[in-house]
Design a protein around this motif. Sequence first.
Motif, PDB file in Angstrom:
ATOM      1  N   UNK A 178      -9.504   4.066  -6.007  1.00 33.35           N
ATOM      2  CA  UNK A 178      -8.696   4.663  -4.786  1.00 33.35           C
ATOM      3  C   UNK A 178      -8.573   3.694  -3.789  1.00 33.35           C
ATOM      4  N   UNK A 179      -9.403   2.820  -3.306  1.00 35.18           N
ATOM      5  CA  UNK A 179      -9.309   1.764  -2.352  1.00 35.18           C
ATOM      6  C   UNK A 179      -8.272   0.907  -2.659  1.00 35.18           C
ATOM      7  N   UNK A 180      -7.982   0.779  -4.087  1.00 33.51           N
ATOM      8  CA  UNK A 180      -6.898  -0.254  -4.534  1.00 33.51           C
ATOM      9  C   UNK A 180      -5.527   0.561  -3.943  1.00 33.51           C
ATOM     10  N   UNK A 181      -5.356   1.701  -4.709  1.00 29.97           N
ATOM     11  CA  UNK A 181      -4.310   2.534  -4.860  1.00 29.97           C
ATOM     12  C   UNK A 181      -3.652   3.018  -3.436  1.00 29.97           C
ATOM     13  N   UNK A 182      -4.543   3.126  -2.627  1.00 29.97           N
ATOM     14  CA  UNK A 182      -4.067   3.662  -1.125  1.00 29.97           C
ATOM     15  C   UNK A 182      -3.785   2.470  -0.395  1.00 29.97           C
ATOM     16  N   UNK A 183      -4.034   1.413  -0.794  1.00 32.54           N
ATOM     17  CA  UNK A 183      -3.338   0.261  -0.092  1.00 32.54           C
ATOM     18  C   UNK A 183      -1.839   0.021  -0.549  1.00 32.54           C
ATOM     19  N   UNK A 184      -2.109   0.078  -1.890  1.00 34.91           N
ATOM     20  CA  UNK A 184      -0.615  -0.369  -2.627  1.00 34.91           C
ATOM     21  C   UNK A 184       0.425   0.756  -2.386  1.00 34.91           C
ATOM     22  N   UNK A 185       0.199   1.869  -2.402  1.00 38.02           N
ATOM     23  CA  UNK A 185       0.994   2.910  -2.176  1.00 38.02           C
ATOM     24  C   UNK A 185       1.086   3.523  -0.829  1.00 38.02           C
ATOM     25  N   UNK A 186       0.467   2.949   0.174  1.00 33.18           N
ATOM     26  CA  UNK A 186       0.517   3.528   1.333  1.00 33.18           C
ATOM     27  C   UNK A 186       0.065   4.920   1.620  1.00 33.18           C
ATOM     28  N   UNK A 187      -1.057   4.996   0.991  1.00 30.56           N
ATOM     29  CA  UNK A 187      -1.642   6.600   1.186  1.00 30.56           C
ATOM     30  C   UNK A 187      -2.673   6.756   2.131  1.00 30.56           C
ATOM     31  N   UNK A 188      -2.834   5.968   2.968  1.00 29.31           N
ATOM     32  CA  UNK A 188      -4.107   5.608   4.098  1.00 29.31           C
ATOM     33  C   UNK A 188      -4.286   6.999   4.606  1.00 29.31           C
ATOM     34  N   UNK A 189      -3.022   7.604   4.940  1.00 32.16           N
ATOM     35  CA  UNK A 189      -3.096   9.116   5.750  1.00 32.16           C
ATOM     36  C   UNK A 189      -4.030  10.068   5.000  1.00 32.16           C
ATOM     37  N   UNK A 190      -3.807   9.920   3.754  1.00 31.50           N
ATOM     38  CA  UNK A 190      -4.324  11.090   2.869  1.00 31.50           C
ATOM     39  C   UNK A 190      -5.719  10.530   2.353  1.00 31.50           C
ATOM     40  N   UNK A 191      -5.688   9.529   1.671  1.00 35.10           N
ATOM     41  CA  UNK A 191      -6.970   8.906   1.198  1.00 35.10           C
ATOM     42  C   UNK A 191      -7.742   8.112   2.364  1.00 35.10           C
ATOM     43  N   UNK A 192      -8.066   8.759   3.312  1.00 36.01           N
ATOM     44  CA  UNK A 192      -8.347   8.041   4.497  1.00 36.01           C
ATOM     45  C   UNK A 192      -9.928   7.706   4.622  1.00 36.01           C
ATOM     46  N   UNK A 193     -10.380   7.318   5.697  1.00 36.82           N
ATOM     47  CA  UNK A 193     -11.674   6.742   5.990  1.00 36.82           C
ATOM     48  C   UNK A 193     -12.709   7.968   5.734  1.00 36.82           C
ATOM     49  N   UNK A 194     -12.323   8.940   6.246  1.00 38.90           N
ATOM     50  CA  UNK A 194     -13.320  10.250   6.303  1.00 38.90           C
ATOM     51  C   UNK A 194     -13.683  10.572   4.968  1.00 38.90           C
ATOM     52  N   UNK A 195     -12.447  10.653   4.160  1.00 40.06           N
ATOM     53  CA  UNK A 195     -12.695  10.870   2.852  1.00 40.06           C
ATOM     54  C   UNK A 195     -13.627  10.036   2.077  1.00 40.06           C
ATOM     55  N   UNK A 196     -13.220   8.662   2.091  1.00 41.18           N
ATOM     56  CA  UNK A 196     -14.124   7.648   1.710  1.00 41.18           C
ATOM     57  C   UNK A 196     -15.654   7.838   2.147  1.00 41.18           C
TER      58      UNK A 196
END
Lengths: 394, 477
Positions: B278-296
């Motif tokens: 997830x931490x790789x994918x959110x960066x590459x695909x710009x999904x930081x709003x969805x797979x955000x720090x709270x989820x992490x």
Amino acid sequence: MSKPKITDTLDFPSDLNITKSLFGVGTVGLLATGVGYFLDHDQFFFSYLVSFSFFSSIALGSLFFVMVQHLTRSEWSAVLRRIPETFSSYFWIWGLFIIPLLFGMHSLYHWTHADAVAADPVLQGKEPYLNTTFFIIRQVIYFALWSFLGYRLYSKSVEMDETGDWGLQTLLRRTSGPGLFFFAITLAFASFDWIMSLDPHWYSTIFGVYYFAMSFQGLFAVLILVIFFLWNNNLLTNTIQKSHIYDLGVQMFGFTVFYAYIAFSQFLLIYYANIPEETVWYLERLSGGYEYLAWFYLFGRFVIPFVILLPKGPKSKPKVVGSVAVLILVSHLVELYWLVMPVLNHHGFHLNWMTITSFIGLGGIFLGLFFYKFKQNKMVPINDPKLGDSLNKH
Amino acid sequence: MSTDYQYVPEPALVKGDHSFGSITDLIAKTPLSPTPKLWYLAFGLANILLITLLGAIGYLIWDGIGIWGLNNPAGWGWAIINFVWWVGIGHAGTLISAILFLFRQGWRTAINRFAEAMTIFAVMCAGIFPAIHVGRIWVIYWVFPIPNQMAAWPNFSSPLLWDVFAVSTYFTVSLLFWYVGLIPDFATLRDKTKSKVAKITYGIASLGWTGSFRNWWNYEKAYMILAGLATPLVLSVHTIVSFDFAVSVIPGWHSTIFPPYFVAGAIYSGFAMVLTLMLIARKIYGLEDIMNIDIMEKMNLVMMITGNLVAFAYLMEGFIAWYSGYIYEQGIFWLYVVGPYAWGFWILMFCNVVTPQFLWFKKIRRNVAITFVISIIVNIGMWFERFMISVASLSTDFMPSAWDYYSPTFWDIITYIGTFGLFFTFFLLFLRFMPMVAIAEVKGVMPQADPHNYDEETNEFDIEKTKPVVVQQEQTV
């Protein structure tokens, strides 16, 4: 959308004088059991242990429930959280009731017999753990920890009633995290001490989880019945709603399955490996009449609750959920009896009246303490930030 | 005292100023835009590893399992370790998608699709090992109870056979569950794509979804039933995997806590793997709003809890090994600590017992870089756990005269590495062509989805209404 309102009275009515009668029943029960001590003191201690571990399991289940609700920031349970909070708030008094067991160690625990240990190399190996002094020290540690956690979670929650300081939520959560960690370890060792070491040769790594699974399933049954008791007295009828009973029913179902999973894992692995030192424990408990108890609790706390609670409908029908809860609690007692009593009566099952009187006695005290504490404060954490969502549950 | 603490209200699950439309665009962008060059590069690398795997398996079938490092006391080696490791990783997907669904945890929607895909590919990787480790792979169909002239049936009382049923059922239900969840999102892609081929393909995959009330009603029912089925299945799979060991009488294997302990360990490693990916994918695909720090942070909490459950199980096992008074049980635990595999034990302790303790700190739970490192350490740790159980317990068994040290061969190692090729080949295809976040479900947990957040009169979405309401106490006695 209208904002949620509490329309019930939140103070336990002072004219509902249940505490006195419960303490009365408890005292009579304990006095009667005390008479039994002079007739058959071995039986006295074993019966007392069954009842003590029954009510302790409810208090321990409550403590776990409260900590989990804080850690998961549960909204649904806020309206009913004061009930388990109260159950786990008086460990420091309840802990005194283990003292009779400490005097009865010689009757209960074979490993306290110096001559038996001298003749048994296995018991000699366990001596650093299984010895009277360390046993007593451990009990003090367990109850000190549980008292601290239970009291703190209760008193801080009550403090929030008065001050409305929501920052206490964070404090409660910070207590619950490490609390859960130490709770798990102490609970496991307590179960080893109280029950597993009755057969000092036998061991099972899952035993702590097993006692926990039993306790937590029993807790949901108790919570449901306490709520029905309040409803019957016209208390909190609009605050704790059917949807909360449904959720408790769901959890009771879930932990019924969890209990069965754990109990079956222990049974299957021992049965399958078929190592004599281990299977003998089950052999004693599946013969001489004890097998009927095993069948009883198998159906009473797994098969029947599972079948009844699986569909959606019955979980919100108070009569159904209530009956299942009673069945589970009876089975819980039967299972504890089944765990403990074959050590005393290994030639066969026979019910002794002291088990019943000690159950009534300790039960009266335990519930009396509950209501004594419960009426001191509001029955609902009125200033809890989650209360609004909890009230709004449909 | 209490003034030291601040009350933190539950944060929104989706960050940024998103509407339903922008969520759809954000997620549908990847499958609908042209393939980036980096993807080809990654896919090529994964393919090379996949071919390596196929080559290793081909040679294994040609030459037999003698090419592996197995020896006389250690009859189970890397094949079983890798099987358990991969199956374990798969568990997080089902936990997130099914169990958290039943617990009504809204935050699962950010990662459930992603994790389910991981489950399916991980189980595929896992399934290879039991099949190839039998040696005579051409008669692997004997594991199925097929009526035959020899009247030879598999041994129904063996947990190894239960594994066949458990894992295959689990795989089937996970696949169905994943697919059912994908249907509305396939329809979204069908409606958005400009390419004819894609329209037809997504159209077929979406099974004629129209988004009608009836469609949604059936969908919700099917999803609920599959979640209910997947939950006991996921527990049963690792329980039965643990039975493979625990029903035996081997010291270090025969332990009654194995079933729940294996399940906890599986979820622990699975969450670590989801985090790594997830931490790789959110960066590459710009999904930081969805797979955000709270989820992490929430995932880190699950990892902390399951990690401590595993540590609790170690404590129980270690204590009871001593308490049992059984010399072989005591012996094997002593040999874990100081014996030939002590290095493995200390790696395990560091990865699985020490590492999760860092997650007690909020700062660490919310730190992307540290979480990434921890997630990898955890996966290494969980591999070593299975290594200690399988190899260390076997190679120093009852009779010291029979002891032998187990070392993997070149073929053990490349078969394991090759499974990453299989995993990433499928995973990259998934990232490229499928919506990697459950579009419809994420919308369901946004404030816009709550009818109470709309103004009663104008019927317009009112952001003010999403803010938490302070409860007013009105008591009537």
